[in-house]
Structures are given as C-alpha cells and as structure tokens.
Design a protein around this motif. Structure first.
Motif, short mmCIF file in Angstrom:
data_model
loop_
_atom_site.label_atom_id
_atom_site.label_comp_id
_atom_site.label_asym_id
_atom_site.label_seq_id
_atom_site.Cartn_x
_atom_site.Cartn_y
_atom_site.Cartn_z
N ASP A 1 -12.28 -4.68 1.83
CA ASP A 1 -11.55 -4.68 0.56
C ASP A 1 -10.04 -4.64 0.79
OD1 ASP A 1 -13.83 -4.82 -0.96
OD2 ASP A 1 -14.04 -2.64 -1.15
N LYS A 2 -9.62 -4.12 1.93
CA LYS A 2 -8.19 -4.00 2.22
C LYS A 2 -7.63 -5.25 2.89
CE LYS A 2 -8.53 1.02 2.85
NZ LYS A 2 -8.40 2.14 3.82
N ARG A 3 -8.52 -6.17 3.32
CA ARG A 3 -8.08 -7.36 4.03
C ARG A 3 -7.64 -8.45 3.07
NH1 ARG A 3 -13.40 -7.31 7.93
NH2 ARG A 3 -12.85 -5.45 9.13
N GLY A 4 -6.80 -9.36 3.59
CA GLY A 4 -6.30 -10.48 2.79
C GLY A 4 -6.51 -11.79 3.53
N THR B 1 -5.67 -8.09 8.48
CA THR B 1 -6.22 -6.76 8.27
C THR B 1 -5.77 -6.15 6.96
OG1 THR B 1 -6.25 -6.44 10.66
CG2 THR B 1 -6.49 -4.47 9.31
N LYS B 2 -4.54 -6.48 6.53
CA LYS B 2 -3.98 -5.91 5.30
C LYS B 2 -3.59 -7.02 4.33
CE LYS B 2 -2.15 -1.78 7.59
NZ LYS B 2 -0.93 -0.99 7.88
N LYS B 3 -3.88 -6.78 3.05
CA LYS B 3 -3.50 -7.75 2.01
C LYS B 3 -2.00 -7.93 1.93
CE LYS B 3 -7.48 -6.93 -1.02
NZ LYS B 3 -7.91 -6.45 -2.36
N THR B 4 -1.28 -6.82 2.05
CA THR B 4 0.18 -6.89 1.93
C THR B 4 0.78 -7.80 3.00
OG1 THR B 4 0.31 -4.86 3.28
CG2 THR B 4 0.40 -4.61 0.88
N VAL B 5 0.20 -7.75 4.20
CA VAL B 5 0.68 -8.60 5.30
C VAL B 5 0.37 -10.06 5.00
CG1 VAL B 5 0.40 -9.15 7.73
CG2 VAL B 5 0.46 -6.77 7.01
N ALA B 6 -0.84 -10.32 4.50
CA ALA B 6 -1.23 -11.69 4.18
C ALA B 6 -0.32 -12.29 3.11
CB ALA B 6 -2.68 -11.72 3.70
N LYS B 7 -0.01 -11.51 2.08
CA LYS B 7 0.90 -11.98 1.02
C LYS B 7 2.29 -12.27 1.59
CE LYS B 7 -1.30 -9.41 -2.77
NZ LYS B 7 -1.10 -8.31 -3.76
N LEU C 1 -4.71 -16.18 -0.89
CA LEU C 1 -5.83 -16.30 -1.84
C LEU C 1 -6.12 -14.94 -2.45
CD1 LEU C 1 -8.22 -18.63 0.20
CD2 LEU C 1 -6.52 -19.28 -1.52
N SER C 2 -5.69 -14.76 -3.68
CA SER C 2 -5.91 -13.48 -4.37
C SER C 2 -7.38 -13.29 -4.71
CB SER C 2 -5.06 -13.45 -5.64
OG SER C 2 -5.27 -12.24 -6.34
N LYS C 3 -7.88 -12.08 -4.49
CA LYS C 3 -9.28 -11.70 -4.81
C LYS C 3 -10.30 -12.55 -4.04
CE LYS C 3 -8.09 -10.10 -9.46
NZ LYS C 3 -8.36 -10.25 -10.91
N PHE C 4 -9.88 -13.08 -2.92
CA PHE C 4 -10.77 -13.91 -2.09
C PHE C 4 -11.19 -13.11 -0.86
CE2 PHE C 4 -11.84 -17.04 1.11
CZ PHE C 4 -12.55 -17.98 0.41
N LYS C 5 -12.50 -13.09 -0.58
CA LYS C 5 -13.02 -12.38 0.58
C LYS C 5 -13.64 -13.35 1.56
CE LYS C 5 -13.97 -8.07 -1.91
NZ LYS C 5 -15.00 -7.07 -2.26
N TRP C 6 -13.76 -12.89 2.80
CA TRP C 6 -14.31 -13.75 3.85
C TRP C 6 -15.75 -14.16 3.55
CZ3 TRP C 6 -11.28 -15.90 7.36
CH2 TRP C 6 -11.87 -16.58 8.43
N ASP C 7 -16.49 -13.30 2.86
CA ASP C 7 -17.87 -13.64 2.48
C ASP C 7 -17.90 -14.85 1.56
OD1 ASP C 7 -18.83 -11.58 3.98
OD2 ASP C 7 -19.06 -10.17 2.32
N ASP C 8 -16.86 -14.99 0.71
CA ASP C 8 -16.78 -16.16 -0.16
C ASP C 8 -16.67 -17.44 0.66
OD1 ASP C 8 -16.79 -14.42 -2.33
OD2 ASP C 8 -14.60 -14.28 -2.37
N LEU C 9 -15.93 -17.35 1.76
CA LEU C 9 -15.76 -18.51 2.63
C LEU C 9 -17.07 -18.88 3.31
CD1 LEU C 9 -14.10 -20.61 4.18
CD2 LEU C 9 -13.46 -18.81 5.79
N THR C 10 -17.79 -17.88 3.83
CA THR C 10 -19.05 -18.17 4.51
C THR C 10 -20.07 -18.78 3.54
OG1 THR C 10 -19.74 -15.87 4.14
CG2 THR C 10 -18.71 -16.38 6.24
#
Length: 215
Positions: A44-47, A108-114, A143-152
């Motif tokens: 949940d904390k990843r981006g 690892t962190k959403k803030t970093v990804a943004k 990608l806001s509210k996007f998780k790796w599971d969505d990609l798989t």
C-alpha cells in the motif's frame, strides 16, 4: 494390569504429540498471516510509474541503474515489442536487438515515485555521452491508486487475448488448408476421370480401325 498401564501411557503420549502438532500448525499459520499482512501493508505504501516509451538498447538492468539513484526500486517490468513490429524493424535495417514498447517501475515509496515522475518527465535521459539513449527524453508518469497486482492481472488478460487470437488464426489457417486440399483432391479426381474417359473413347475406335484395315 501392566499392559493396560502401557496402553494408557501410549494414548497419553499420542494425544500429547497431536496437541503439539496442532500448536505448531497454529504458530506457522499465524506467522504466515502476519507476513502476508506485512507485505500488504508495504504494498500500500509503494508507488508505480509508467514509461510509455523505452529507448532502444535500454533494458531492466540499465533502467534500474539509472532510476535507483532517485529512490529504492522494488520491481521493473518491460513489455517486449510486438513480434510483427520487430520483424518490420529488422527488415528495415533497424536495431536488431531486443526492444521494449513500454514499462512499469515500482518504487518502495509513493512519494518517491511521484517525485521521480514529476522531475524526469520530458527531460533528457543523459548519463554517459556515449550512451545510445543519451539524447532520448523520459516519458514517465506516476499512476495514482495503481498497484503491481493490477499490472499482473492486465498482463494475464493480454496474454489470454493473444492466445485466443492465435487460436482463431490457427483455426482459420487450418480451415483454409483443408478447403484447398479438398479442392486439390477434387481436381485430381476429375483429371483421372477425364483421362479414363479419353482412354475408353480411344479404345473402341482403335479396335474398329484394326478390323477395317485390309489383310
């Protein structure tokens, strides 16, 4: 009497072992549950950032090396280009190595990804001047509210669609082949019938000529 006492001790020991095994299973189950909850909390904390274009000569290793200087990276997935496009590119004399059409990077962190997406999008990749993608530009978006599971799930869906399309193409090719072979068989059958009719037509005529010829 002695045998009864031995049986009682045996039953008690078996019962104790069973309880001990149950307790161990519960402990393992609780540990697994905690680990899964911990992983879910971390997820949940990843981006995730999306790259709409991957320059030629860029791969997972080089991309991780470049982006990891901005923050810790968990996973990278680069989608291979369409096989038809690959064949066309090679025939046109383009780059003959592996090329990727798009990619996803999980930080690892959403803030970093943004921050990475906002900072790099539209900027020159740079690096070493001798690098083949030195002058290329970043096309990266958070990608806001996007998780790796969505990609798989998306990858699995695309693979299923691709397999279904391939099966339809193979089925159509098989039907076309069967139709062609049936036409060939019919043509061969008609040709053999015509040859036989010609031979039958020549047979009596030749015999009649022999009978009419003078001795």
């Amino acid at each position: 009497m002695v045998e009864e006492e031995q049986e009682i001790r045996t039953s008690h020991s078996e019962g104790g072992e069973s309880e001990g095994n149950d307790e161990k299973r519960k402990i393992r189950k609780n540990k697994l549950k905690k680990r899964l909850l911990n992983e879910a909390s971390k997820a949940d904390k990843r981006g995730v950032c999306y790259l709409s274009r991957i320059p030629p000569h860029m791969d997972h290793v080089k991309l991780r090396h470049i982006l990891s200087q901005y923050g810790e990276i968990q996973r990278i997935y680069l989608a291979p280009e369409d096989p038809a496009a690959q064949v066309h590119r090679k025939r046109a004399g383009g780059f003959r190595g592996q090329v990727f059409s798009e990619g996803w990077v999980e930080f690892t962190k959403k803030t970093v990804a943004k921050r990475v997406a906002n900072m790099l999008n539209g900027e020159q990749i740079g690096g070493r001047k001798r690098s083949s993608f030195y002058y290329d530009l970043w096309n990266i978006k958070y990608l806001s509210k996007f998780k790796w599971d969505d990609l798989t799930e998306e990858i699995a869906y695309k693979n299923a669609i691709r397999e279904q399309k391939l099966a339809l193409e193979l089925s159509a090719a098989k039907r076309e082949r069967d139709f062609y072979l049936s036409k060939v068989d019919k043509a061969q059958a008609l040709s053999s019938i015509e040859e036989r009719l010609k031979k039958e037509a020549k047979g009596p005529t030749g015999l009649g000529n022999k009978l009419r010829s003078p001795c």
